[in-house]
Scaffold this motif. Structure first.
Motif, short mmCIF file in Angstrom:
data_model
loop_
_atom_site.label_atom_id
_atom_site.label_comp_id
_atom_site.label_asym_id
_atom_site.label_seq_id
_atom_site.Cartn_x
_atom_site.Cartn_y
_atom_site.Cartn_z
N GLY A 140 0.87 -1.17 0.00
CA GLY A 140 0.00 0.00 0.00
C GLY A 140 0.91 1.22 0.00
N ILE A 141 0.57 2.18 -0.83
CA ILE A 141 1.47 3.32 -1.00
C ILE A 141 0.68 4.62 -0.94
CG2 ILE A 141 3.06 4.48 -2.60
CD1 ILE A 141 3.64 1.66 -3.80
N ALA A 142 1.14 5.54 -0.10
CA ALA A 142 0.58 6.90 -0.11
C ALA A 142 1.69 7.85 -0.53
CB ALA A 142 0.06 7.26 1.27
N VAL A 143 1.35 8.74 -1.45
CA VAL A 143 2.30 9.75 -1.90
C VAL A 143 1.66 11.11 -1.73
CG1 VAL A 143 3.61 10.64 -3.87
CG2 VAL A 143 3.38 8.17 -3.55
N SER A 211 15.74 -11.92 4.45
CA SER A 211 16.01 -10.49 4.68
C SER A 211 16.70 -9.86 3.47
CB SER A 211 16.82 -10.28 5.95
OG SER A 211 18.06 -10.95 5.88
N GLU A 212 17.49 -10.66 2.75
CA GLU A 212 18.13 -10.13 1.54
C GLU A 212 17.06 -9.76 0.50
OE1 GLU A 212 21.25 -12.53 -0.32
OE2 GLU A 212 20.48 -11.88 -2.27
N TYR A 213 16.09 -10.66 0.30
CA TYR A 213 15.05 -10.38 -0.68
C TYR A 213 14.16 -9.20 -0.24
CZ TYR A 213 16.22 -14.61 -3.30
OH TYR A 213 16.87 -15.56 -4.06
N VAL A 214 13.83 -9.18 1.04
CA VAL A 214 12.99 -8.06 1.51
C VAL A 214 13.77 -6.75 1.34
CG1 VAL A 214 11.75 -7.04 3.45
CG2 VAL A 214 11.69 -9.52 3.11
N ALA A 215 15.05 -6.77 1.68
CA ALA A 215 15.85 -5.54 1.54
C ALA A 215 15.91 -5.10 0.08
CB ALA A 215 17.26 -5.78 2.08
N LYS A 216 16.05 -6.05 -0.84
CA LYS A 216 16.07 -5.69 -2.27
C LYS A 216 14.76 -5.00 -2.66
CE LYS A 216 19.35 -9.01 -4.17
NZ LYS A 216 19.54 -10.40 -4.66
N GLY A 217 13.65 -5.59 -2.23
CA GLY A 217 12.35 -5.00 -2.53
C GLY A 217 12.25 -3.59 -1.96
N LEU A 218 12.68 -3.44 -0.73
CA LEU A 218 12.57 -2.14 -0.06
C LEU A 218 13.45 -1.07 -0.71
CD1 LEU A 218 10.88 -3.58 2.00
CD2 LEU A 218 12.31 -2.66 3.82
N VAL A 219 14.66 -1.46 -1.08
CA VAL A 219 15.57 -0.49 -1.70
C VAL A 219 14.95 0.06 -2.98
CG1 VAL A 219 17.78 -0.29 -2.92
CG2 VAL A 219 17.70 -1.29 -0.63
N ASN A 220 14.35 -0.83 -3.78
CA ASN A 220 13.69 -0.35 -5.00
C ASN A 220 12.59 0.66 -4.67
OD1 ASN A 220 15.21 -1.75 -6.87
ND2 ASN A 220 14.02 -3.61 -6.58
N MET A 221 11.84 0.38 -3.62
CA MET A 221 10.75 1.31 -3.27
C MET A 221 11.30 2.61 -2.67
SD MET A 221 7.72 -1.16 -2.07
CE MET A 221 7.84 -2.85 -2.56
N ILE A 222 12.36 2.51 -1.90
CA ILE A 222 12.98 3.71 -1.32
C ILE A 222 13.47 4.62 -2.45
CG2 ILE A 222 14.97 4.58 -0.01
CD1 ILE A 222 14.69 1.97 1.73
N LEU A 223 14.14 4.02 -3.43
CA LEU A 223 14.72 4.82 -4.51
C LEU A 223 13.65 5.38 -5.44
CD1 LEU A 223 17.79 2.55 -5.32
CD2 LEU A 223 17.81 4.71 -4.06
N THR A 224 12.53 4.68 -5.55
CA THR A 224 11.48 5.13 -6.48
C THR A 224 10.54 6.15 -5.83
OG1 THR A 224 11.52 2.92 -7.43
CG2 THR A 224 9.66 4.30 -8.04
N LEU A 225 10.15 5.87 -4.58
CA LEU A 225 9.07 6.65 -3.97
C LEU A 225 9.53 7.62 -2.91
CD1 LEU A 225 6.74 3.57 -3.63
CD2 LEU A 225 6.28 5.54 -5.10
N SER A 226 10.73 7.42 -2.40
CA SER A 226 11.26 8.28 -1.35
C SER A 226 10.32 8.36 -0.13
CB SER A 226 11.50 9.68 -1.95
OG SER A 226 12.07 10.53 -1.03
N PRO A 227 9.87 7.20 0.34
CA PRO A 227 8.93 7.22 1.48
C PRO A 227 9.59 7.73 2.75
CG PRO A 227 9.67 4.97 1.06
CD PRO A 227 10.23 5.82 -0.04
N GLN A 228 8.76 8.33 3.61
CA GLN A 228 9.28 8.81 4.91
C GLN A 228 9.32 7.69 5.93
OE1 GLN A 228 5.99 11.30 4.75
NE2 GLN A 228 7.09 13.20 4.32
N LYS A 229 8.58 6.62 5.67
CA LYS A 229 8.59 5.47 6.56
C LYS A 229 8.13 4.24 5.78
CE LYS A 229 7.25 6.07 11.04
NZ LYS A 229 8.40 5.77 11.91
N ILE A 230 8.68 3.08 6.16
CA ILE A 230 8.23 1.82 5.57
C ILE A 230 7.76 0.91 6.70
CG2 ILE A 230 8.89 -0.22 4.24
CD1 ILE A 230 10.92 1.44 2.78
#
Ligand code: ADP
Ligand code: ZN
Length: 296
Positions: A140-143, A211-230
């Motif tokens: 779920g994503i809020a921007v 944790s490696e796979y979750v981190a990969k997923g998260l990094v893509n979202m961090i770089l794309t969406l710049s969320p303030q919190k995950i």
């Protein structure tokens, strides 16, 4: 004022009555079978709550894909789901017609994101990612304070991530050889190691890879969406040992590419869901409230 809330999942339906402040007063869970069997029970529950409690609107967080685009001819319909009995089912239309109160809709994960932003650990933030890692993976994503829809809604559980060359398993996603859900969902852990995730608690290698796979997923979202919190929820994330592992792998993968105040405080940046697994149903209460306000 009281609101109805429905968390429409692929395996179960959670129905509840909640207050404006998100407090759940009562709730009932029934299995999701076919629309013919399940929908009359949902309608009956909420009809009773309209009469007895005076609920004024209903919020629905639904499994997907579901058409959440207002004005679309199939708005409120379940779309191309593997749960074939529900394919093309007009969920919102049926509820509106039967109940005669406003019905607000979003995806289950957008609902959870909204729940955390309204009542939980993401209060006051406007760009937030909520990820559930359970039977499937969904985000779920809020921007900028709005739940993200666009052409339909994000399906970030299926973003493609690189498979570890030592991974003894294979993707369990029927669509993708190397996607987040295919490699990191609960069923993928079970398929890879031959046991349920909860029975593998003491196997370090299991959680290293997860944790490696979750981190990969998260990094893509961090770089794309710049969320303030995950925020990470779902059954698999009950394994709390994953959190420090994910945080340090995310930092290593970002490799000091950029630094923000949030990234300097990883313990409050990547966090567990904060509402005792009620984020989905509480988010649905908020969806009901928003639908009611829109009608006024
Ligand atoms: P769903 O995604 O169906 O709504 P869950 O979020 O509970 O439901 O996810 C179910 C998946 O999570 C299953 O694959 C299960 O093995 C896994 N799971 C559930 N509880 C735990 C736990 N405590 N630790 C690790 N994995 C869990
Ligand atoms: Zn996939």
């Amino acid at each position: 004022m009281l609101f109805g809330a429905l968390e429409a999942g692929g395996t179960k339906m959670v129905m509840a009555v909640g207050e404006e402040n998100g407090k759940i007063l009562e709730q009932k869970t029934i299995p999701t079978t076919t629309p013919e069997e399940t929908m009359p029970q949902i309608v009956e529950y909420f009809k009773e709550k309209i009469e007895e409690k005076g609920i004024v609107a209903l919020g629905v967080g639904a499994f997907g894909p579901v058409d959440v685009v207002k004005g679309s001819p199939t708005y409120g319909h379940i779309l191309n789901t593997p749960k074939l009995a529900w394919k093309k089912y007009n969920l919102v239309g049926t509820l509106e017609k039967e109940l005669g109160i406003p019905v607000g809709l979003d995806t289950d994960v957008n609902g959870s994101c909204l729940g955390e932003m309204t009542y939980g650990c993401a209060k006051g933030l406007d760009t937030v990612v909520y990820i559930t890692i359970g039977t499937g993976i969904g985000a779920g994503i809020a921007v900028g304070g709005r739940l993200l829809h666009g052409m339909l809604h994000p399906e970030a559980g299926h973003i493609l991530i690189a498979k570890n060359s030592h991974d003894p398993g294979k993707s369990v996603c029927p669509y993708h050889d190397s996607c987040f859900e295919g490699l990191a969902s609960g069923p993928s852990i079970e398929a890879r190691w031959g046991k349920k995730a909860v029975e593998l608690v003491d196997k370090t290698i299991v959680w290293e890879l997860e944790s490696e796979y979750v981190a990969k997923g998260l990094v893509n979202m961090i770089l794309t969406l710049s969320p303030q919190k995950i925020i990470l929820g779902g059954g698999v994330m009950h394994q709390e040992q994953l959190f420090p592992m994910i945080r340090s792998k995310v930092m290593a993968m970002l490799n000091d590419y950029y630094t923000t105040r949030e990234l300097c405080d990883m313990d409050s940046y990547i966090v567990p869901a904060s509402l005792q697994d009620n984020q989905g149903i509480m988010g649905a209460v908020r969806l009901a409230q928003l639908a009611y306000e829109k009608m006024e």
